[in-house]
Design a protein around this motif. Structure first.
Motif, short mmCIF file in Angstrom:
data_model
loop_
_atom_site.label_atom_id
_atom_site.label_comp_id
_atom_site.label_asym_id
_atom_site.label_seq_id
_atom_site.Cartn_x
_atom_site.Cartn_y
_atom_site.Cartn_z
N MET A 159 28.40 43.21 37.04
CA MET A 159 28.73 44.38 36.26
C MET A 159 27.46 45.13 35.94
SD MET A 159 29.82 42.52 32.71
CE MET A 159 31.17 41.74 33.54
N GLU B 252 37.96 53.53 42.62
CA GLU B 252 38.47 52.54 41.66
C GLU B 252 39.96 52.66 41.45
OE1 GLU B 252 36.26 53.06 38.11
OE2 GLU B 252 34.45 52.08 38.86
N HIS C 259 38.27 38.31 33.52
CA HIS C 259 37.39 39.45 33.24
C HIS C 259 38.22 40.65 32.78
CE1 HIS C 259 33.83 37.91 35.90
NE2 HIS C 259 34.23 37.03 34.99
N SER C 260 39.44 40.40 32.32
CA SER C 260 40.33 41.46 31.90
C SER C 260 40.71 41.26 30.44
CB SER C 260 41.60 41.48 32.76
OG SER C 260 41.27 41.58 34.14
N CYS D 280 31.83 43.71 44.81
CA CYS D 280 32.60 43.72 43.57
C CYS D 280 32.36 45.05 42.87
CB CYS D 280 32.19 42.57 42.66
SG CYS D 280 32.97 41.02 43.11
N TYR D 281 33.41 45.56 42.27
CA TYR D 281 33.32 46.81 41.53
C TYR D 281 32.70 46.54 40.16
CZ TYR D 281 36.33 49.19 44.91
OH TYR D 281 36.85 49.75 46.04
N PRO D 282 32.03 47.54 39.60
CA PRO D 282 31.58 47.37 38.20
C PRO D 282 32.78 47.31 37.28
CG PRO D 282 31.25 49.63 38.92
CD PRO D 282 31.67 48.86 40.15
N PRO D 283 32.61 46.82 36.04
CA PRO D 283 33.73 46.76 35.10
C PRO D 283 34.37 48.12 34.94
CG PRO D 283 31.87 45.57 34.24
CD PRO D 283 31.38 46.29 35.46
N GLN E 217 38.13 44.01 36.08
CA GLN E 217 37.15 44.02 37.17
C GLN E 217 37.73 43.31 38.37
OE1 GLN E 217 33.46 42.03 36.41
NE2 GLN E 217 32.36 43.09 38.03
N CYS F 174 37.21 42.71 43.04
CA CYS F 174 36.30 42.65 44.19
C CYS F 174 37.07 42.85 45.48
CB CYS F 174 35.57 41.31 44.24
SG CYS F 174 34.64 40.90 42.76
N GLY G 58 27.83 45.79 41.90
CA GLY G 58 28.52 44.57 41.58
C GLY G 58 28.07 43.46 42.49
#
Length: 759
Positions: free
Chosen positions: A20, A201, A233-234, A303-306, A295, A297, A185
């Motif tokens: 992140m 996103e 992570h949610s 992986c995407y940032p948050p 978040q 991936c 990420g």
């Protein structure tokens, strides 16, 4: 003095091993990782491979984060990787490090098998941008062709120019595209991964929400093939906490995968639906704003940032029975999360990150006991003691003694009711307030300091303040005595307010989450606890008779009791200094001199002829002291970061999110300079060698939030954990999705066992 220069120190270079980014700058300002750090490799000979980076301006790499591994140790065994010295840098998290800018090249020395034609290397690295964003750790797998025979490399022959030597290409999930998401990420780029650019996103992770019923959200995440969502992570929260209380997300069974950074993690592919209960305060039809943090991936890719999204969900009307039922369900979810005590603390469990839920009767009992404890506070004790002694020595009838006690109690109860309902009304209107908000106002703090000073002067015998403040040693008529008793109760509440929250955390949290009527009853119970000792003295003659007999010693005691009030005035002036700077303390001292002079002149001319003309000067001096408070209020707020210790980092929601995502244990201390118990805990427990050693041994990061001035971020954190004021101590263990709330009164043993995870 240039007050505008007092800005909090910016937190730059937050480089943590987690997928992140800090939100200190826009993603559009950040280059894709493969443009910021262009990696190339070539074989210098069969046993030496050069790994080089071309680094974009205003970007840098960490020398200590460089790592090279052989994908086939049997074919190519690495002996060592040699990197040149970098530029020294004091890093926020890594301490003393070395960094590379513009260019960096290292040599990997190994031993290649005789028939080996190419080498596969796994290269890890991490870098940052000067704008304040750090990339997470990067991984690349590269293939380097080896020469058929080791070149002799005669003198003057440039390495890399012989036949068979050349750069290798790197297959990444996004290449060096202009898409700013590429490479952000956690990135595990492997040869053969898809060459398609990452989706935006909102296309990669479609987040939707509807009202499944009048008291329940239904959340839905939809992902394209090979995209997955992290479960842990949610999280979700209400934009307006006054709407109600969220339950725990009811996640379905997840798929376990091995993550390069976090090991075994729970994820969802394709689609997942998540019920989420909502205990609403109001059953009328309404639109609720829900904020989601999540978040995800790409499998074998980036992986995407948050991500953070806010959705508006329309809810139908809910009956009283539906509201009661969902509130009970959510309370049952939180029931296992018991508050830790000074003798026993449990390992953090899910939903343990808030104060324990209390029943109505438990809240009333906690309020009563908390109010009782407040009588021992150094500000309240002098007023209460002298009031009780004056009652015992006055020789009045039992009926009049009861009247004194009842008027004092009326003042206490009225004050708690007014302050409590004011906070509840403002919070219902959307204001981010907590208990103790009045002490965040310099005018109130300065005025309290004046009152303490004036009362101290009265107890010292320098001035005589009538029944409106102390009602000490005077023979008053019934009406004046009632007023004196009432306002003494008001004063007791005012001076006790800095110490209320530590003893009333659970009860106040319960009150702020109930209807105004229930909240009022809880506040009245708190006031009853504060007034109880004086009520007992007034209604039980035997207790009054047990008090010491009147005599000359009372004057000496009264003069000694002035000093706790002077000390309180000094402490409040110190609080002003932290709120508005050292100039505020100087201005308050000038105002205090004006107030003292005005009171002295008033007293000197109390019985003089034409006293009103003589009192004009006293009135002007008192007005000057009030003008000083207004001047202090207009000064800009001082930076809270200056109050953190050398081993504590200033709290920010972004930093806490990053640390938790990296599974770093975190100890959060929410404090304020006007909170007496906060300072006691910091002196006795949170600044000792034992606490520092526990942090060092476990790798725990200590975050400190300063609520001396208004701070919506800290207020939101307090609400998130069910607290209505400070102190608040929350410990997040490594790998735990929720924190555990510690008691308001700490001991070194309790904190040490909590951080070390010991029972």
């Amino acid at each position: 003095m240039n007050w505008t220069s007092r800005l909090p120190t910016a937190l730059l270079g937050l480089c943590l091993a987690l997928p992140m980014l800090a939100h200190a700058a826009s993603e559009s300002d950040l280059l894709p990782v493969d443009e910021a750090f262009q990696l190339s490799t070539r074989a210098l000979n069969r046993d030496e491979i050069e790994v080089a980076f071309k680094i974009a301006p205003s970007y840098y790499l960490y020398r200590e984060r460089m790592k090279v591994e052989s994908a086939d140790p049997a074919g190519f065994s690495i002996v060592e990787a040699q990197w040149p010295n970098g530029d020294p840098k004091e890093d926020e998290f890594f301490g003393h490090v070395e960094t590379y800018r513009l260019n960096a090249a290292g040599t990997v020395i190994g031993q290649a098998a005789p028939t080996l034609a190419e080498v596969s290397l796994k290269i890890s690295y991490q870098g940052c941008a000067d704008i304040g964003i750090c990339y997470p750790p990067q991984r690349r797998t590269v293939t380097v062709a080896l020469p058929a025979q080791a070149p002799a490399n005669p003198a003057g022959f440039l390495p890399g120019t012989s036949p068979g030597l050349g750069d290798t290409s790197i297959a990444t999930a996004g290449g060096a595209s202009s898409n700013p998401l590429a490479g952000l990420g956690q990135t595990t780029s492997v040869l053969g991964a898809t060459d398609a650019l990452p989706l935006p996103e909102d296309q990669a992770f479609q987040f939707e929400a509807i009202a499944e019923s009048s008291t329940e959200f239904l959340l839905r995440f939809t992902m394209p093939p090979n995209y997955y969502l992290y479960r842990d992570h949610s999280r979700f929260e209400l934009v307006d906490p006054n709407v109600g209380t969220l339950g725990s997300p009811l996640w379905p069974a997840a798929q376990t995968i091995q993550d390069p950074e976090f090991g075994a993690v729970q994820v969802y592919f394709d689609l997942v639906e998540v019920p989420l209960r909502l205990a609403r305060r109001d059953g009328a039809p309404t639109v609720v704003a829900l904020k989601g943090f999540y978040q995800g991936c790409i499998k074998d890719g980036i992986c995407y940032p948050p991500m953070e999204r806010t959705l508006q969900v329309e809810f139908p009307a809910a009956s009283a029975g539906e509201l009661t039922k969902v509130a009970e369900l959510i309370a049952d979810e939180a029931a296992p999360a018991k508050a830790p005590t000074a003798t026993s603390i449990q390992t953090p469990e899910p939903n343990a990150g808030s104060l324990p839920a209390l029943t109505f009767w438990q809240a009333l009992l906690a309020a009563l006991l908390g109010g009782l404890v407040l009588n021992l506070m150094p500000c309240v004790l002098p007023v209460l003691s002298l009031k009780a002694i004056s009652l015992a020595s006055s020789g009045e009838t039992p009926a009049k003694a009861r009247a004194h006690a009842l008027w004092y109690t009326a003042g206490v109860l009225s004050s708690f009711a007014v302050v409590g309902l004011l906070v509840i009304a403002l919070r219902s209107g959307g204001a981010a307030l907590g208990w103790g908000f009045q002490l965040q106002q310099p005018i109130f703090v300065g005025l309290m300091a004046y009152v303490m000073l004036a009362l101290g002067l009265s107890l010292s015998g320098l001035i005589l303040i009538g029944a409106g403040l102390a009602n000490i040693g005077s023979n008053l008529a019934d009406q004046s005595g009632a007023k004196g008793d009432f306002f003494t109760g008001v004063l007791a509440v005012v001076v006790a307010s800095p110490c209320t929250a530590p003893f009333m955390g659970g009860a106040l949290s319960f009150a702020f989450n109930q209807s105004p009527l229930v909240a009022l009853i809880v506040f009245l119970a708190l006031g009853l606890g504060l007034a109880l000792p004086f009520l007992l003295v007034g209604f039980v003659p035997a207790l009054a008779h047990r008090l010491p007999k009147p005599g000359a010693w009372m004057d000496t005691l009264k003069q000694w009791l002035a000093y706790p009030l002077y000390i309180t005035a000094v402490w409040l002036a110190w609080v002003l200094g932290h709120q508005r700077g050292v100039d505020a303390m100087a201005i308050w001292l000038i105002g205090a001199l004006a107030l003292t002079a005005g009171l002295w002149w008033w007293e000197k001319n109390r019985f003089a002829d034409r006293q009103w003309s003589r009192h004009l000067l006293a009135a002007l001096l008192v007005a000057a002291s009030l003008w000083a408070l207004w001047t202090i209020h207009r000064l800009p707020a001082d930076a809270p970061a200056q109050n953190t210790s050398q081993f504590a980092k200033p709290y920010s929601a972004e930093l806490l999110t990053q640390l938790r995502g990296a599974q770093t244990p975190v100890f959060v201390n929410m404090t304020a300079d006007w909170c007496v118990s906060c300072k006691v805990n910091e002196r006795s427990t949170l600044s000792g060698d034992r606490f520092k050693q526990a942090l060092a041994d476990t790798g725990t990061v200590y975050l400190k939030g300063d609520w001396t001035n208004e701070d919506p971020t800290i207020t939101a954190f307090l609400k998130e954990h069910g607290a209505v004021g400070v102190p608040l101590y929350v410990f997040y263990a490594k790998g735990s999705s929720d924190g555990v709330v510690l008691p308001a009164i700490l001991t070194p043993d309790l904190v040490d066992r909590t951080i070390r995870g010991e029972p």
